[in-house]
Design a protein around this motif. Structure first.
Motif, PDB file in Angstrom:
ATOM      1  N   GLY A   1       0.805  -1.227   0.000  1.00  0.00           N
ATOM      2  CA  GLY A   1       0.000   0.000   0.000  1.00  0.00           C
ATOM      3  C   GLY A   1       0.831   1.266   0.000  1.00  0.00           C
ATOM      4  O   GLY A   1       0.316   2.348  -0.302  1.00  0.00           O
ATOM      5  N   ARG A   2       2.122   1.165   0.353  1.00  0.00           N
ATOM      6  CA  ARG A   2       3.007   2.352   0.340  1.00  0.00           C
ATOM      7  C   ARG A   2       3.579   2.605  -1.053  1.00  0.00           C
ATOM      8  O   ARG A   2       4.073   3.704  -1.345  1.00  0.00           O
ATOM      9  CB  ARG A   2       4.149   2.157   1.337  1.00  0.00           C
ATOM     10  N   GLN A   3       3.562   1.590  -1.902  1.00  0.00           N
ATOM     11  CA  GLN A   3       4.159   1.740  -3.231  1.00  0.00           C
ATOM     12  C   GLN A   3       3.454   2.852  -4.011  1.00  0.00           C
ATOM     13  O   GLN A   3       2.264   3.100  -3.784  1.00  0.00           O
ATOM     14  CB  GLN A   3       4.086   0.412  -3.976  1.00  0.00           C
ATOM     15  N   PRO A   4       4.157   3.537  -4.905  1.00  0.00           N
ATOM     16  CA  PRO A   4       5.490   3.247  -5.452  1.00  0.00           C
ATOM     17  C   PRO A   4       6.651   3.816  -4.635  1.00  0.00           C
ATOM     18  O   PRO A   4       7.745   3.941  -5.154  1.00  0.00           O
ATOM     19  CB  PRO A   4       5.424   3.916  -6.820  1.00  0.00           C
ATOM     20  N   TRP A   5       6.389   4.170  -3.360  1.00  0.00           N
ATOM     21  CA  TRP A   5       7.412   4.839  -2.556  1.00  0.00           C
ATOM     22  C   TRP A   5       8.104   3.848  -1.624  1.00  0.00           C
ATOM     23  O   TRP A   5       7.447   3.024  -0.987  1.00  0.00           O
ATOM     24  CB  TRP A   5       6.784   5.952  -1.700  1.00  0.00           C
ATOM     25  N   ILE A   6       9.415   3.967  -1.508  1.00  0.00           N
ATOM     26  CA  ILE A   6      10.128   3.253  -0.457  1.00  0.00           C
ATOM     27  C   ILE A   6      10.235   4.161   0.763  1.00  0.00           C
ATOM     28  O   ILE A   6      10.188   3.695   1.899  1.00  0.00           O
ATOM     29  CB  ILE A   6      11.515   2.777  -0.940  1.00  0.00           C
ATOM     30  N   ILE A   7      10.389   5.467   0.546  1.00  0.00           N
ATOM     31  CA  ILE A   7      10.228   6.483   1.591  1.00  0.00           C
ATOM     32  C   ILE A   7       9.046   7.335   1.135  1.00  0.00           C
ATOM     33  O   ILE A   7       9.146   8.052   0.133  1.00  0.00           O
ATOM     34  CB  ILE A   7      11.478   7.362   1.763  1.00  0.00           C
ATOM     35  N   TYR A   8       7.956   7.243   1.839  1.00  0.00           N
ATOM     36  CA  TYR A   8       6.687   7.798   1.367  1.00  0.00           C
ATOM     37  C   TYR A   8       6.792   9.281   1.007  1.00  0.00           C
ATOM     38  O   TYR A   8       7.143  10.125   1.834  1.00  0.00           O
ATOM     39  CB  TYR A   8       5.613   7.599   2.433  1.00  0.00           C
ATOM     40  N   GLY A   9       6.519   9.561  -0.258  1.00  0.00           N
ATOM     41  CA  GLY A   9       6.522  10.932  -0.751  1.00  0.00           C
ATOM     42  C   GLY A   9       7.889  11.504  -1.038  1.00  0.00           C
ATOM     43  O   GLY A   9       7.995  12.638  -1.518  1.00  0.00           O
ATOM     44  N   ILE A  10       8.955  10.734  -0.761  1.00  0.00           N
ATOM     45  CA  ILE A  10      10.324  11.250  -0.913  1.00  0.00           C
ATOM     46  C   ILE A  10      11.105  10.477  -1.971  1.00  0.00           C
ATOM     47  O   ILE A  10      11.658  11.067  -2.914  1.00  0.00           O
ATOM     48  CB  ILE A  10      11.092  11.196   0.432  1.00  0.00           C
ATOM     49  N   MET A  11      11.190   9.169  -1.835  1.00  0.00           N
ATOM     50  CA  MET A  11      11.994   8.334  -2.731  1.00  0.00           C
ATOM     51  C   MET A  11      11.165   7.167  -3.256  1.00  0.00           C
ATOM     52  O   MET A  11      10.558   6.433  -2.480  1.00  0.00           O
ATOM     53  CB  MET A  11      13.245   7.798  -2.025  1.00  0.00           C
ATOM     54  N   ARG A  12      11.166   6.999  -4.569  1.00  0.00           N
ATOM     55  CA  ARG A  12      10.454   5.869  -5.177  1.00  0.00           C
ATOM     56  C   ARG A  12      11.299   4.602  -5.078  1.00  0.00           C
ATOM     57  O   ARG A  12      12.528   4.654  -5.136  1.00  0.00           O
ATOM     58  CB  ARG A  12      10.111   6.176  -6.640  1.00  0.00           C
ATOM     59  N   THR A  13      10.605   3.486  -4.967  1.00  0.00           N
ATOM     60  CA  THR A  13      11.298   2.202  -4.833  1.00  0.00           C
ATOM     61  C   THR A  13      12.184   1.918  -6.034  1.00  0.00           C
ATOM     62  O   THR A  13      13.303   1.407  -5.885  1.00  0.00           O
ATOM     63  CB  THR A  13      10.260   1.073  -4.662  1.00  0.00           C
ATOM     64  N   VAL A  14      11.702   2.252  -7.221  1.00  0.00           N
ATOM     65  CA  VAL A  14      12.467   1.965  -8.436  1.00  0.00           C
ATOM     66  C   VAL A  14      13.779   2.740  -8.465  1.00  0.00           C
ATOM     67  O   VAL A  14      14.766   2.288  -9.066  1.00  0.00           O
ATOM     68  CB  VAL A  14      11.615   2.274  -9.686  1.00  0.00           C
ATOM     69  N   ASP A  15      13.821   3.891  -7.791  1.00  0.00           N
ATOM     70  CA  ASP A  15      15.047   4.691  -7.764  1.00  0.00           C
ATOM     71  C   ASP A  15      16.046   4.195  -6.721  1.00  0.00           C
ATOM     72  O   ASP A  15      17.205   4.626  -6.723  1.00  0.00           O
ATOM     73  CB  ASP A  15      14.708   6.158  -7.468  1.00  0.00           C
ATOM     74  N   ALA A  16      15.584   3.320  -5.832  1.00  0.00           N
ATOM     75  CA  ALA A  16      16.453   2.843  -4.755  1.00  0.00           C
ATOM     76  C   ALA A  16      17.078   1.492  -5.051  1.00  0.00           C
ATOM     77  O   ALA A  16      18.022   1.079  -4.372  1.00  0.00           O
ATOM     78  CB  ALA A  16      15.655   2.756  -3.451  1.00  0.00           C
ATOM     79  N   VAL A  17      16.555   0.786  -6.068  1.00  0.00           N
ATOM     80  CA  VAL A  17      16.989  -0.594  -6.312  1.00  0.00           C
ATOM     81  C   VAL A  17      18.395  -0.637  -6.902  1.00  0.00           C
ATOM     82  O   VAL A  17      18.844   0.306  -7.571  1.00  0.00           O
ATOM     83  CB  VAL A  17      15.982  -1.306  -7.244  1.00  0.00           C
TER      84      VAL A  17
END
Length: 445
Positions: free
Chosen positions: A378-394
């Motif tokens: 439910g938090r996706q697409p964020w790994i840090i909600y509203g700050i960093m997207r998961t795809v940018d952290a992988v």
């Protein structure tokens, strides 16, 4: 499977596996301490046997959980290096404190396992209590770190840089209390039902019945209390999500369009393409009431948010429905057990009562895994909600899917081995303390 999906899948698998051991470590030591206390007060050897059986089970699961938890720490850095580069200095405090709690737990568990007839009896008992307190602390601290991902605070994000870091504020973020409370109660509920169900099964098999009945009473009582508290903590958590992450709430309910007297949805098939849910039971105004404490105030729908910020609606909704369904089933069993406890004591030792708990053995962990899915997906697409997207952290490293396949095989193998070891351990210790066994000798053990 591309590397992004493989990295997320491996992390999801590792978390789903580890969360079982985390919950056992949070709850089982308290059951162990209750049985030990009963032994110290009554001097009945059956409680000593129960304490030893549970303590050795805790040791087996603690060792496996320590390995899986260590793996998770490495995976965060290897699979999501950008996340750890920026987030590590901010939310590192709860992780470091969790490590301290883990070491205290390990030392106390060692004292407890090898302290029989060596320590003062009450100091020995306190060691067991410390195992529970430190295990509970570990779980809460890890949840605080996860809560920060859902409610990032304790820093200023300026021109892509994380400045003015305050680790204390980050740890005690707005989401930590509601998540920690709900997770703790869910852990007691899941582990209580799992342990009670296991002993109910052995009672129905006619194996060391007196031993398993005592174990059932302790674990069932814990499960029943937690099952009745879970809806209250769930309501607190849902209200918090509605305020901080309204898009997650909308996905949980497959609530596509903002409307007054918003209905609470039960079941249904999600049609994301047409932005609707079919074949659902809708309770008019109930969602509005749960969120705003009145039946009229509108609840934001997914249409209020950009589509590229929508979480996977179907997965989030179905996971939420699974959590609710199994949570209600456990609450129903809890009500029946309490009714029997106070008004129909003759029901307590009936086969159908034990069968209820035996059937419910996996219910708590199914609900727990589903609830964790709601939190993370439910938090996706964020790994840090509203700050960093998961795809940018992988990680950019290729071949992650092969790592995922290997980890899956390892976890499946470990699960099979653990089931075998736990069953063998319980049977062995129960036999030692079975008064009906011809070789029973309380002095020997």
């Amino acid at each position: 499977m591309d590397d992004f999906i493989a990295a997320r899948s491996q992390m999801a698998l590792s978390l789903a596996f580890h969360i079982v051991f985390s919950c056992v470590g949070m709850v089982m030591p308290f059951m162990m301490a209750i049985a030990h206390y009963k032994y110290l007060k009554t001097k009945k050897e059956i409680y000593k046997g129960l304490t030893k059986a549970w303590s050795k089970g805790v040791a087996i699961l603690f060792a496996t959980g320590a390995v899986s938890g260590t793996m998770l720490s490495f995976e965060l850095g290897l699979l999501f290096p950008k996340f750890m580069e920026h987030a590590g200095p901010i939310f590192g405090m709860p992780f470091s404190l969790e490590g301290t709690a883990f070491f205290i737990e390990a030392i106390a568990l060692g004292f407890f396992l090898y302290g029989w007839n060596r320590f003062n009896k009450w100091f020995h008992w306190i060691c067991g209590v410390i195992v529970g307190i430190s295990g509970l602390s570990s779980g809460i601290l890890v949840v605080a770190a996860n809560a920060w991902m859902n409610s990032p605070t304790g820093f200023e994000f300026i021109n892509g840089e994380y400045l003015n870091i305050d680790p204390i504020k980050a740890m005690f973020n707005e989401a930590w209390f509601s998540q920690a409370l709900h997770m703790t109660i869910a852990a007691f509920c899941a582990t209580g039902f799992a342990v009670a169900g296991l002993h109910a099964y052995l009672i129905l098999k006619g194996k060391n019945v007196v031993f398993h009945q005592e174990a059932f009473k302790i674990s069932a009582t814990m499960a029943v209390i937690a099952a009745l508290l879970a809806p209250l903590s769930g309501d607190i958590s849902a209200k918090d999500v509605a305020e901080r992450q309204p898009i997650k709430l909308a996905a949980m309910e497959a609530h596509f369009h903002t409307e007054a007297s918003a209905p609470f949805v039960l079941g249904g098939l999600v049609d994301e393409a047409n932005e609707e849910i079919n074949y659902a039971i809708k309770l008019p105004g109930v969602l509005s009431f749960l969120v705003h404490s009145d039946f009229e105030t509108p609840v934001k729908g997914l249409n209020e948010f950009p589509k590229d910020e929508w979480p996977p609606v179907a997965i989030t909704h179905y996971a939420f429905q699974i959590m609710i369904t199994f949570g209600m089933l456990m609450m129903g069993i809890a009500v029946i057990y309490l009714f029997a406890k106070f008004f129909k004591k003759e029901w307590l030792n009936t086969r159908w009562m034990y069968k209820l708990f035996m059937i419910a053995t996996p219910f708590g962990y199914i609900a727990l895994e589903a609830g964790w899915t709601v939190t993370e997906v439910g938090r996706q697409p964020w790994i840090i909600y509203g700050i960093m997207r998961t795809v940018d952290a992988v990680t950019p490293m290729p071949g992650i899917q092969y790592s995922f396949y290997i980890f899956t095989a390892v976890f499946v193998s470990l699960s099979i081995i653990l089931v075998f070891l736990m069953n063998r351990q319980i049977q062995m210790v129960a036999k030692l303390y079975d008064p009906n066994d011809p070789n029973y000798n309380p002095e020997k053990h």
